[in-house]
Design an enzyme around this catalytic site. Structure first.
Site, short mmCIF file in Angstrom:
data_model
loop_
_atom_site.label_atom_id
_atom_site.label_comp_id
_atom_site.label_asym_id
_atom_site.label_seq_id
_atom_site.Cartn_x
_atom_site.Cartn_y
_atom_site.Cartn_z
N ARG A 94 0.82 -1.22 0.00
CA ARG A 94 0.00 0.00 0.00
C ARG A 94 0.84 1.25 0.00
NH1 ARG A 94 -5.79 -1.00 2.34
NH2 ARG A 94 -5.59 -3.24 2.53
N ARG A 129 -21.59 -4.18 4.25
CA ARG A 129 -20.79 -5.42 4.33
C ARG A 129 -21.01 -6.13 5.66
NH1 ARG A 129 -14.67 -5.38 3.07
NH2 ARG A 129 -14.77 -3.51 4.36
N ARG A 158 -17.31 -5.30 10.64
CA ARG A 158 -15.95 -4.89 11.01
C ARG A 158 -15.96 -3.56 11.76
NH1 ARG A 158 -12.17 -5.56 5.82
NH2 ARG A 158 -11.57 -3.45 6.41
N ARG A 169 -10.18 5.98 5.50
CA ARG A 169 -9.46 4.92 4.75
C ARG A 169 -9.27 5.33 3.30
NH1 ARG A 169 -13.45 0.31 6.36
NH2 ARG A 169 -12.46 -0.88 4.69
P1 AP5 Z 1 -14.91 -6.74 -0.22
O1 AP5 Z 1 -14.64 -7.83 -1.19
O2 AP5 Z 1 -14.95 -7.07 1.23
O3 AP5 Z 1 -13.92 -5.49 -0.49
P2 AP5 Z 1 -12.37 -5.29 -0.18
O4 AP5 Z 1 -11.79 -4.55 -1.33
O5 AP5 Z 1 -11.73 -6.57 0.22
O6 AP5 Z 1 -12.52 -4.28 1.03
P3 AP5 Z 1 -11.71 -4.04 2.37
O7 AP5 Z 1 -12.55 -3.06 3.14
O8 AP5 Z 1 -11.37 -5.33 3.04
O9 AP5 Z 1 -10.46 -3.32 1.90
P4 AP5 Z 1 -9.59 -2.41 2.74
O10 AP5 Z 1 -8.45 -2.27 1.82
O11 AP5 Z 1 -10.21 -1.18 3.23
O12 AP5 Z 1 -9.40 -3.25 4.08
P5 AP5 Z 1 -8.25 -4.21 4.64
O13 AP5 Z 1 -8.89 -5.24 5.45
O14 AP5 Z 1 -7.35 -4.62 3.55
O15 AP5 Z 1 -16.28 -6.06 -0.66
C1 AP5 Z 1 -16.87 -5.02 0.08
C2 AP5 Z 1 -18.41 -5.20 0.12
O16 AP5 Z 1 -18.94 -5.03 -1.20
C3 AP5 Z 1 -18.86 -6.60 0.56
O17 AP5 Z 1 -20.03 -6.47 1.30
C4 AP5 Z 1 -19.14 -7.35 -0.76
O18 AP5 Z 1 -20.13 -8.34 -0.61
C5 AP5 Z 1 -19.60 -6.21 -1.66
N1 AP5 Z 1 -19.18 -6.40 -3.07
C6 AP5 Z 1 -17.97 -6.82 -3.52
N2 AP5 Z 1 -17.93 -6.85 -4.87
C7 AP5 Z 1 -19.15 -6.39 -5.28
C8 AP5 Z 1 -19.73 -6.16 -6.57
N3 AP5 Z 1 -19.03 -6.37 -7.69
N4 AP5 Z 1 -21.01 -5.68 -6.62
C9 AP5 Z 1 -21.70 -5.43 -5.47
N5 AP5 Z 1 -21.22 -5.64 -4.23
C10 AP5 Z 1 -19.95 -6.11 -4.13
O19 AP5 Z 1 -7.46 -3.20 5.57
C11 AP5 Z 1 -8.02 -2.69 6.75
C12 AP5 Z 1 -7.02 -1.81 7.47
O20 AP5 Z 1 -5.85 -2.58 7.82
C13 AP5 Z 1 -6.47 -0.63 6.66
O21 AP5 Z 1 -7.31 0.50 6.78
C14 AP5 Z 1 -5.10 -0.42 7.33
O22 AP5 Z 1 -5.24 0.29 8.54
C15 AP5 Z 1 -4.65 -1.82 7.67
N6 AP5 Z 1 -3.85 -2.44 6.59
C16 AP5 Z 1 -4.22 -3.38 5.69
N7 AP5 Z 1 -3.22 -3.66 4.83
C17 AP5 Z 1 -2.18 -2.86 5.19
C18 AP5 Z 1 -0.87 -2.68 4.66
N8 AP5 Z 1 -0.42 -3.34 3.60
N9 AP5 Z 1 -0.08 -1.76 5.27
C19 AP5 Z 1 -0.50 -1.05 6.34
N10 AP5 Z 1 -1.74 -1.18 6.88
C20 AP5 Z 1 -2.57 -2.08 6.30
#
Ligand code: AP5
Length: 222
Positions: A94, A129, A158, A169
């Site tokens: 990221r 979600r 979440r 975010r």
């Molecule tokens: P979903 O598939 O859950 O989306 P996603 O892209 O996986 O969303 P995330 O919220 O998990 O991404 P994020 O990057 O914010 O969070 P992460 O956990 O990585 O889909 C979302 C919703 O839409 C669902 O309800 C689904 O059913 C629906 N949907 C999906 N596709 C659809 C479609 N085509 N049509 C209709 N509906 C649909 O990160 C969380 C936190 O962790 C970050 O904020 C950060 O603080 C930390 N973190 C994570 N990675 C790092 C890193 N590499 N470095 C530092 N901090 C990090």
């Protein structure tokens, strides 16, 4: 040369559908899904010092410091299952420094998938979600409702899935995204993520089956 297990990264704004597509890709191609956010949430759930620190950043929608994230992802990618079946890295890198760190450890993906989704759609996806703590499956109250009453009753949300937190975010995402994209231009596949999940998957599926027709690559299920 000996065929290599396929290595893929998937990137996109919060709630762009990365986790949803990873479920579908992992099921069809047998790649090991490694999600940085899931690794962090597991760390929080086990109550470690790193988990406690990570949660403070996640609650503010900020990136968790590299000294926590980089080693965690590296160790998961080095596990025998990822090495053997190939991997699908979700939500990492990221930032430019995370991309550079991975390169220094010689982890180079074959394909970098970017999900492109309009901003007003992202907020709606976050707020609706829900997660099944038993199967880990991702649902949406409107777009992917649970199959049974029993599942519906146990769904959880979440802690960072509020409208207020998703705005933070998204800000973090905008600050970092260009630098990361510039590292992988030569292997990037841009995908329209605004359409239903099956249609998003067929764009990805087309690209992956083409890659696997090339005898340079293998995957867990092939
Ligand atoms: P979903 O598939 O859950 O989306 P996603 O892209 O996986 O969303 P995330 O919220 O998990 O991404 P994020 O990057 O914010 O969070 P992460 O956990 O990585 O889909 C979302 C919703 O839409 C669902 O309800 C689904 O059913 C629906 N949907 C999906 N596709 C659809 C479609 N085509 N049509 C209709 N509906 C649909 O990160 C969380 C936190 O962790 C970050 O904020 C950060 O603080 C930390 N973190 C994570 N990675 C790092 C890193 N590499 N470095 C530092 N901090 C990090």
């Amino acid at each position: 040369a000996k065929p290599e297990p396929l290595k893929i990264m998937i990137s996109g704004a919060p709630a762009s559908g990365k986790g949803t597509q990873c479920e579908l890709i992992a099921k069809k191609y047998g790649l090991v899904h490694v999600a940085a956010g899931d690794l962090l949430r597991a760390e929080i759930a086990s109550g470690t010092e790193n988990g406690k620190r990570a949660k403070e950043y996640m609650e503010r929608g900020q990136l968790v410091p590299n000294e926590i994230v980089v080693m965690m992802v590296k160790e998961r990618l080095l596990q025998p299952d990822s090495q053997k079946n190939g991997w699908l890295l979700d939500g990492y890198p990221r930032s430019l420094s995370q991309a550079t760190a991975l390169k220094e450890f010689s982890f180079r993906p074959h394909l970098f998938i970017v999900l492109e989704v309009d901003e007003e759609i992202l907020v709606e996806r976050v707020v609706g979600r829900r997660l099944d703590p038993v199967t880990g499956k991702i649902y949406h109250l409107k777009y992917s409702p649970p199959e049974t009453e029993e599942i519906a009753a146990r769904l959880t949300q979440r802690f960072d899935d509020t409208e207020e937190k998703v705005k933070l975010r998204l800000q973090t995402h905008h600050q970092n995204v260009e630098a990361v994209l510039s590292m992988y231009e030569d292997i990037t596949l841009k995908v329209d993520g605004n359409v239903p999940k099956e249609d998003v998957f067929s764009q990805i599926d087309g690209a992956l089956s083409k890659l696997l027709m090339d005898s340079k690559f293998t995957s867990g299920s092939l």
